[in-house]
Design a protein around this motif. Structure first.
Motif, PDB file in Angstrom:
ATOM      1  N   PRO A  44      21.772  11.932  11.259  1.00 39.13           N
ATOM      2  CA  PRO A  44      20.815  11.423  12.254  1.00 39.13           C
ATOM      3  C   PRO A  44      19.994  10.254  11.703  1.00 39.13           C
ATOM      4  O   PRO A  44      19.580  10.246  10.539  1.00 39.13           O
ATOM      5  CB  PRO A  44      19.925  12.624  12.550  1.00 39.13           C
ATOM      6  CG  PRO A  44      20.711  13.814  12.121  1.00 39.13           C
ATOM      7  CD  PRO A  44      21.549  13.367  10.975  1.00 39.13           C
ATOM      8  N   PHE A  45      19.779   9.277  12.584  1.00 40.35           N
ATOM      9  CA  PHE A  45      18.926   8.138  12.241  1.00 40.35           C
ATOM     10  C   PHE A  45      17.472   8.415  12.610  1.00 40.35           C
ATOM     11  O   PHE A  45      16.547   8.110  11.866  1.00 40.35           O
ATOM     12  CB  PHE A  45      19.437   6.893  12.980  1.00 40.35           C
ATOM     13  CG  PHE A  45      18.528   5.703  12.860  1.00 40.35           C
ATOM     14  CD1 PHE A  45      18.458   4.985  11.671  1.00 40.35           C
ATOM     15  CD2 PHE A  45      17.737   5.307  13.925  1.00 40.35           C
ATOM     16  CE1 PHE A  45      17.611   3.896  11.562  1.00 40.35           C
ATOM     17  CE2 PHE A  45      16.891   4.218  13.822  1.00 40.35           C
ATOM     18  CZ  PHE A  45      16.829   3.498  12.627  1.00 40.35           C
ATOM     19  N   GLY A  46      17.268   8.985  13.772  1.00 39.62           N
ATOM     20  CA  GLY A  46      15.919   9.280  14.233  1.00 39.62           C
ATOM     21  C   GLY A  46      15.962   9.930  15.599  1.00 39.62           C
ATOM     22  O   GLY A  46      17.031  10.224  16.148  1.00 39.62           O
ATOM     23  N   VAL A  47      14.784  10.148  16.172  1.00 41.73           N
ATOM     24  CA  VAL A  47      14.661  10.738  17.501  1.00 41.73           C
ATOM     25  C   VAL A  47      13.994   9.719  18.415  1.00 41.73           C
ATOM     26  O   VAL A  47      12.880   9.252  18.130  1.00 41.73           O
ATOM     27  CB  VAL A  47      13.851  12.046  17.466  1.00 41.73           C
ATOM     28  CG1 VAL A  47      13.581  12.544  18.892  1.00 41.73           C
ATOM     29  CG2 VAL A  47      14.592  13.109  16.662  1.00 41.73           C
ATOM     30  N   LEU A  48      14.680   9.375  19.485  1.00 36.00           N
ATOM     31  CA  LEU A  48      14.140   8.458  20.477  1.00 36.00           C
ATOM     32  C   LEU A  48      13.330   9.240  21.488  1.00 36.00           C
ATOM     33  O   LEU A  48      13.828  10.197  22.080  1.00 36.00           O
ATOM     34  CB  LEU A  48      15.275   7.706  21.178  1.00 36.00           C
ATOM     35  CG  LEU A  48      14.861   6.842  22.375  1.00 36.00           C
ATOM     36  CD1 LEU A  48      14.051   5.629  21.908  1.00 36.00           C
ATOM     37  CD2 LEU A  48      16.088   6.392  23.162  1.00 36.00           C
ATOM     38  N   LYS A  49      12.071   8.833  21.677  1.00 36.18           N
ATOM     39  CA  LYS A  49      11.221   9.478  22.672  1.00 36.18           C
ATOM     40  C   LYS A  49      10.898   8.461  23.756  1.00 36.18           C
ATOM     41  O   LYS A  49      10.285   7.409  23.491  1.00 36.18           O
ATOM     42  CB  LYS A  49       9.939  10.017  22.039  1.00 36.18           C
ATOM     43  CG  LYS A  49       9.006  10.702  23.049  1.00 36.18           C
ATOM     44  CD  LYS A  49       7.840  11.380  22.375  1.00 36.18           C
ATOM     45  CE  LYS A  49       8.251  12.692  21.776  1.00 36.18           C
ATOM     46  NZ  LYS A  49       8.577  13.709  22.789  1.00 36.18           N
ATOM     47  N   LEU A  50      11.336   8.771  24.976  1.00 40.70           N
ATOM     48  CA  LEU A  50      10.996   7.960  26.148  1.00 40.70           C
ATOM     49  C   LEU A  50       9.860   8.667  26.863  1.00 40.70           C
ATOM     50  O   LEU A  50      10.046   9.724  27.466  1.00 40.70           O
ATOM     51  CB  LEU A  50      12.205   7.813  27.067  1.00 40.70           C
ATOM     52  CG  LEU A  50      13.462   7.196  26.440  1.00 40.70           C
ATOM     53  CD1 LEU A  50      14.576   7.134  27.470  1.00 40.70           C
ATOM     54  CD2 LEU A  50      13.157   5.831  25.867  1.00 40.70           C
ATOM     55  N   PRO A  92       6.743  13.835  12.147  1.00 34.48           N
ATOM     56  CA  PRO A  92       7.592  12.683  12.521  1.00 34.48           C
ATOM     57  C   PRO A  92       6.764  11.415  12.751  1.00 34.48           C
ATOM     58  O   PRO A  92       6.015  11.319  13.713  1.00 34.48           O
ATOM     59  CB  PRO A  92       8.244  13.161  13.825  1.00 34.48           C
ATOM     60  CG  PRO A  92       7.240  14.104  14.420  1.00 34.48           C
ATOM     61  CD  PRO A  92       6.505  14.737  13.280  1.00 34.48           C
ATOM     62  N   ARG A  93       6.924  10.444  11.891  1.00 36.19           N
ATOM     63  CA  ARG A  93       6.215   9.174  12.036  1.00 36.19           C
ATOM     64  C   ARG A  93       7.175   8.117  12.586  1.00 36.19           C
ATOM     65  O   ARG A  93       8.397   8.243  12.503  1.00 36.19           O
ATOM     66  CB  ARG A  93       5.633   8.763  10.689  1.00 36.19           C
ATOM     67  CG  ARG A  93       4.733   9.864  10.120  1.00 36.19           C
ATOM     68  CD  ARG A  93       4.323   9.615   8.691  1.00 36.19           C
ATOM     69  NE  ARG A  93       3.179   8.730   8.598  1.00 36.19           N
ATOM     70  CZ  ARG A  93       2.477   8.527   7.481  1.00 36.19           C
ATOM     71  NH1 ARG A  93       2.822   9.144   6.362  1.00 36.19           N
ATOM     72  NH2 ARG A  93       1.460   7.699   7.466  1.00 36.19           N
ATOM     73  N   VAL A  94       6.630   7.077  13.164  1.00 37.25           N
ATOM     74  CA  VAL A  94       7.438   6.016  13.769  1.00 37.25           C
ATOM     75  C   VAL A  94       8.235   5.293  12.685  1.00 37.25           C
ATOM     76  O   VAL A  94       7.700   4.935  11.628  1.00 37.25           O
ATOM     77  CB  VAL A  94       6.556   5.020  14.533  1.00 37.25           C
ATOM     78  CG1 VAL A  94       7.399   3.873  15.086  1.00 37.25           C
ATOM     79  CG2 VAL A  94       5.842   5.734  15.677  1.00 37.25           C
ATOM     80  N   VAL A 104      11.100   5.265  18.267  1.00 40.53           N
ATOM     81  CA  VAL A 104      12.005   6.083  17.463  1.00 40.53           C
ATOM     82  C   VAL A 104      11.200   6.712  16.344  1.00 40.53           C
ATOM     83  O   VAL A 104      10.596   6.003  15.522  1.00 40.53           O
ATOM     84  CB  VAL A 104      13.168   5.258  16.897  1.00 40.53           C
ATOM     85  CG1 VAL A 104      14.101   6.164  16.078  1.00 40.53           C
ATOM     86  CG2 VAL A 104      13.951   4.589  18.025  1.00 40.53           C
ATOM     87  N   LEU A 105      11.209   8.029  16.323  1.00 41.17           N
ATOM     88  CA  LEU A 105      10.470   8.779  15.311  1.00 41.17           C
ATOM     89  C   LEU A 105      11.430   9.283  14.245  1.00 41.17           C
ATOM     90  O   LEU A 105      12.631   9.447  14.495  1.00 41.17           O
ATOM     91  CB  LEU A 105       9.754   9.963  15.961  1.00 41.17           C
ATOM     92  CG  LEU A 105       8.817   9.649  17.123  1.00 41.17           C
ATOM     93  CD1 LEU A 105       8.242  10.935  17.714  1.00 41.17           C
ATOM     94  CD2 LEU A 105       7.688   8.728  16.671  1.00 41.17           C
ATOM     95  N   GLU A 106      10.883   9.511  13.082  1.00 46.35           N
ATOM     96  CA  GLU A 106      11.668  10.075  11.992  1.00 46.35           C
ATOM     97  C   GLU A 106      12.335  11.372  12.455  1.00 46.35           C
ATOM     98  O   GLU A 106      11.706  12.217  13.104  1.00 46.35           O
ATOM     99  CB  GLU A 106      10.744  10.349  10.812  1.00 46.35           C
ATOM    100  CG  GLU A 106      11.405  10.980   9.613  1.00 46.35           C
ATOM    101  CD  GLU A 106      10.406  11.332   8.523  1.00 46.35           C
ATOM    102  OE1 GLU A 106      10.823  11.920   7.510  1.00 46.35           O
ATOM    103  OE2 GLU A 106       9.205  11.018   8.699  1.00 46.35           O
TER     104      GLU A 106
END
Length: 957
Positions: A58-64, A94-96, A119-121
């Motif tokens: 995983p690269f990160g978590v996208l939050k819309l 989770p930081r940006v 995108v968060l960690e």
């Protein structure tokens, strides 16, 4: 500053629904990253896990973010995350993230309008989502995480923190008022309306004094993570609900999420509350508000979730949560808030608990002077011989006491009542009466006339001011006086409250008592003594530390019956581990034999009396004819010790061959031949030079497995031959006839025949350790050596032959026994004493006359089949060992490497205890359930055990 979100302007919040293709394209355009997106759940936002293309890392978590939230509010969430990270660097949050073009934080012009994306960690690990079981340690960690985050945000200030969210418990009642009219289910509306109305009364009294601060306010099972293979979570995610609210709301939200998990009840939250309190001490007002807030949190979850699903029926995340949210509400309202508040206050500071409500004025009913208090608890003789299972036994005891001259008989409130306690319960049953049970010798006129008496449906009720006393169990027409020789039940509670249930669970009893009061004063009686129990602390203070007890926090077991053990609070446990109580706990024939013999004689076994001879003859009759001479001792350790001495005396040698990983006892000689590292981590390194070991003949875990297990026999023979050739011909070989310490593993076919022949060929003796399996436990065979079709020279047996009484025996041939004279003489003062021998005879009678060996065969075979089926759905089950009622379930982390699941096995045993099953681990790695219940165990009981184990393996431990 832009206008902040106000939920009441946006009651309906449909989530963004961008497609994966569009998300991936916008990530490339806006952020310059080429990713593959997979959707994650959310109730009001839209989330995706992002992977670099052609990578599964995983690269990160996208939050819309939902479009209703302003940029100021989104920035506040990130700043709060950073604030926590600064104060709690060991806490993963989770930081940006940054990308090729800087921070991955932007507004997107999407097909659904302007949407904020960041995108968060990606925080690795697993959430606690679902309804699997949460052990107390995990619940404690949840509370600790909530406390750490709350403390870290205690001084956090931000203009957007004043926004109005539906999850802000300050506004919960307003949210509920907004949603309740649109709820289509009348039952849901009524339940929530009543619960919230009652909770509001408590909140109204303290809400103006509740401390305010910024907080996460969503530290729940969905928003914490634990690392791979870790039990305890160490990460907090999703700071989307950051706001300013009541500080106590932080732990209210966290505690509420516990309630939907398997086996959870209101008291399950206590470890979390304690842990939060240790980080952020709660004020008295906050303690008062806590449970009402949990109730309104549950109500808000139910209504919001159901409304979201009606609005957005494609939102699987919200739909799947509906059952969990309803369980939270139902659990929160299963106990009155006043009782839970008292319980929480006691848990945080027992010395600060409020006193029980005082009684004012004269008694409602004055009992006769000749009133007798009848103990109906666990240790009472009233419950002897299984009488507690008879619903009429208590009445018979009371009426018998009346017949003996008592004017009245009472069973006091707030003391555990065993009579009628249920069997095989997955939760602690209600065994503590909230009222006093009463029988009168003569009719008794009612007392005080300053209140109002009303009657109906077999109940009389007295009301005066704030007091209500009810007397139930009356026959028709008993309006003027209480009837004689009739079981009556008298309770007390405050006017305006619902009457308490007749019985409550032990963990809530003191809280209930504090709230409803003690009825004793209403009957002119002294209140019963408190239920305190300091026996465990006293045990730790006086017994040696190494004399351990099962479980870290053990139930106090004070009674047994058949395959059941009963604690002081009247909870009945299923005993699946106690082979000592072979014919069942407290068997009447065994008790009668002991009592009769104690009334006759108990003395040194060197006196001449009948029963020792009869017992020795009976034991010998169960064995091959050549094993005709019996020694009596007190334990299995002594039996193994004596067997070794007999071999040495008979052969004039001292060298002994023993199997590795076996356990034979704790005396000097029996410990010397014990090589179990579970019992002694230095076992192999500390063996005396006269002990020689052969490989553990374990076909599952040993050095030879499966069909290769046939190599154990020849290799052991080679060891024996080598010893003889080197001038150390063994005096004997000692071996369990069924590999007990490993969890009931059968030896390879023909193993004992090969090693017995080898030891005898060199003039040594074969010793069969039958301490665990002798006396019918294997079902098909009375003795374990019969399974191997051999006859040993010496048999050592104990445990089951005394049904819990300390009896051990060594049986051998006459010529071997006679050679012990070369070592002097033998005696055991109480081995084979009159009482021991009488008990031993009774045990043999019970096994034969009640068909317990047959029961071991039939029930054991059924149990093993059911256990084997568990392996089909639970990979942790590596193997099921054993025969009859001597079984073992071995847990492994990998069926190929056989890595032992030691920690998991301990946790599984602890979880089984909460479900009412006594079980313990065995084996060198303590990863095997040692299943050896009393031989009388029923099919219903073993089915309950397997069902409970299946539940644990399915729902977690």
């Amino acid at each position: 500053m832009p206008e902040l979100f106000n939920y009441f302007d946006h009651v309906e919040l449909p989530t963004p629904t961008l497609g994966v293709d569009e998300v991936e394209r916008l990530c490339t355009l806006a952020f310059g990253i080429d990713v593959v997106a997979t959707a994650l759940g959310s109730q009001q936002d839209q989330n995706f896990r992002l992977f670099p293309r052609d990578s599964d890392v995983p690269f990160g978590v996208l939050k819309l973010s939902n479009p209703v939230f302003s940029e100021t509010e989104i920035r506040m969430q990130d700043e709060a995350t950073n604030a926590v990270a600064m104060v709690e660097p060991s806490l993963r949050v989770p930081r940006v993230l940054s990308g090729p073009r800087g921070a991955l934080w932007a507004w997107w012009d999407s097909s659904q309008g302007r949407i904020h994306a960041r995108v968060l960690e990606n925080i690795s690990g697993h959430t606690l989502t679902g309804s699997r079981y949460l052990p107390p340690t995990v619940i404690e960690r949840l509370g600790d995480l909530a406390g750490r985050v709350s403390a870290a945000l205690g001084s956090f200030e931000h203009p957007a923190s004043s926004r109005t969210l539906q999850w802000d418990l300050r506004h919960a009642r307003r949210v509920i008022d907004a949603l309740l009219p649109d709820e289509p289910d009348a039952e849901v509306r009524a339940a929530i309306d009543q619960a919230v109305s009652e909770a509001s009364g408590a909140l109204d009294r303290v809400e103006s004094r509740l401390p305010l601060q910024a907080g996460h306010f969503d530290i729940t099972d969905d928003n914490v993570l634990r690392g791979e293979g870790e039990l305890l979570p160490d990460a907090v995610i999703d700071f989307g609900d950051v706001m300013r609210s009541w500080r106590v709301a932080e732990i209210a939200v966290t505690a509420s999420c516990v309630l939907h998990h398997d086996g959870a009840d209101p008291m399950s939250v206590i470890p979390a509350v304690r842990a939060f309190h240790a980080r952020c001490p709660l004020t008295d007002d906050e303690i008062t508000a806590l449970w009402p807030l949990i109730i309104v949190r549950g109500a808000t979850l139910v209504l919001s979730g159901r409304a979201q699903v009606r609005l957005d029926d494609a939102n699987d995340y919200a739909a799947e949560a509906l059952d969990r949210e309803r369980r939270i509400f139902d659990a929160a309202t299963s106990v009155p808030a006043s009782v839970m508040t008292a319980a929480i206050r006691r848990a945080l500071d027992p010395d600060s608990s409020a006193p029980t409500r005082a009684w004012e004025g004269a008694p409602v009913v004055t009992l006769p002077a000749e009133t007798v208090v009848l103990d109906a608890g666990t240790v009472s003789p009233v419950n002897d011989r299984g009488a507690w299972l008879d619903p009429e036994a208590l009445d018979r005891a009371a009426l018998s006491t009346l017949d003996a001259g008592a004017g009245a008989v009472v069973v006091p409130a707030w003391h555990a009542l065993l009579s009628g306690a249920p069997l095989r319960t997955p939760t602690a049953p209600a065994t503590i009466p909230t009222g006093t049970t009463l029988w009168l010798a003569e009719p008794l006129a009612l007392g005080r006339d300053d209140g109002e008496w009303t009657g109906g449906a077999g109940t009389l009720t007295w009301r005066c001011g704030d007091e209500v006393v009810t007397i139930s169990g009356l026959p028709e027409g008993s309006d003027a006086a209480l009837p004689a020789r009739t079981r009556l039940f008298v309770q007390r509670h405050a006017a305006g409250d619902e009457p308490p249930p007749p019985r409550v669970t032990a963990d809530l009893a003191e809280a209930w008592r504090e709230v409803v009061g003690d009825v004793s004063d209403a009957l002119g009686m002294a209140p019963p003594l408190p239920r305190g129990d300091d026996i465990l602390a006293r045990r730790h203070g006086v017994l040696a530390e190494v004399q351990e007890h099962y479980y870290d926090t053990p139930p106090r077991i004070e009674r047994g019956w058949r395959e059941y053990l009963i604690d002081l609070d009247g909870r009945v446990y299923l005993d699946m581990v106690n082979n000592v109580a072979s014919v069942g706990h407290a068997h009447p024939r065994v008790a009668d034999a002991a009592t009769r013999q104690l009334n006759l004689l108990n003395t040194n076994s060197r006196f001449h009396y009948r029963v020792i001879t009869e017992y020795a003859e009976r034991i010998a009759q169960t064995l091959p004819a050549e094993l005709d001479t019996v020694f009596f001792v007190n334990s299995g350790s002594e039996a193994a010790d004596l067997a070794l001495r007999l071999a040495m005396a008979s052969t004039g040698r001292t060298d002994i061959v023993a199997m590795r990983e076996a356990y034979h006892g704790w005396t000097f000689a029996s410990d010397a031949v014990s090589t179990s590292i579970a019992d002694n981590p230095n076992a192999l390194a500390t063996r005396p030079e006269w002990v020689h070991t052969v490989a553990a003949a374990n076909p599952y875990r040993g050095i030879h497995r499966g069909d290769d297990a046939e190599r154990y026999g020849p290799e052991a023979v080679a060891v024996i031959d080598h010893l003889a050739a080197s001038g150390h011909a063994p005096a004997g070989l000692i071996c369990e006839t069924f590999f007990g310490n490993a969890g009931g593993v059968a030896l390879p076919p023909g193993y004992l025949a090969q090693v017995y022949e080898a030891i005898r060929r060199h003039g040594g003796l074969a010793i069969a350790d039958e301490v665990q399996v002798g006396f019918g436990r294997l079902g098909e065979w009375f003795w374990g050596f019969e399974q191997q079709r051999v006859v040993p020279d010496i048999v050592a047996v104990a445990k089951s032959i005394g049904a819990g009484h300390p009896i051990g025996a060594v049986i051998t041939r006459r010529e071997i026994a006679d050679r012990y004279r070369t070592q002097g003489y033998f005696f055991s003062s109480t081995g084979g004493s009159p009482v021991s021998a009488a008990i031993g005879l009774a045990v043999l009678d019970v096994i034969e006359q009640e068909g317990l060996q047959q029961n071991a065969r039939v029930v054991g075979a059924h149990l093993k089949r059911r256990l084997e089926r568990l392996a089909e759905s639970h990979p942790i089950v590596g193997a099921v060992h054993g025969a009859g009622l001597y079984l073992g379930v071995e847990f492994v982390r990998d069926r190929i490497t056989l890595e032992p699941a030691t920690d998991e096995t301990a946790a599984i045993c602890d979880r089984l205890l909460t479900l009412g099953v006594i079980m313990q681990p065995t084996g060198d790695y303590l990863n095997v359930l040692k299943i050896k219940p009393p031989l009388c165990v029923s099919l219903e009981s073993v089915d309950y055990f397997v069902d409970s184990l299946d539940r644990v393996l399915t729902m977690g431990w």
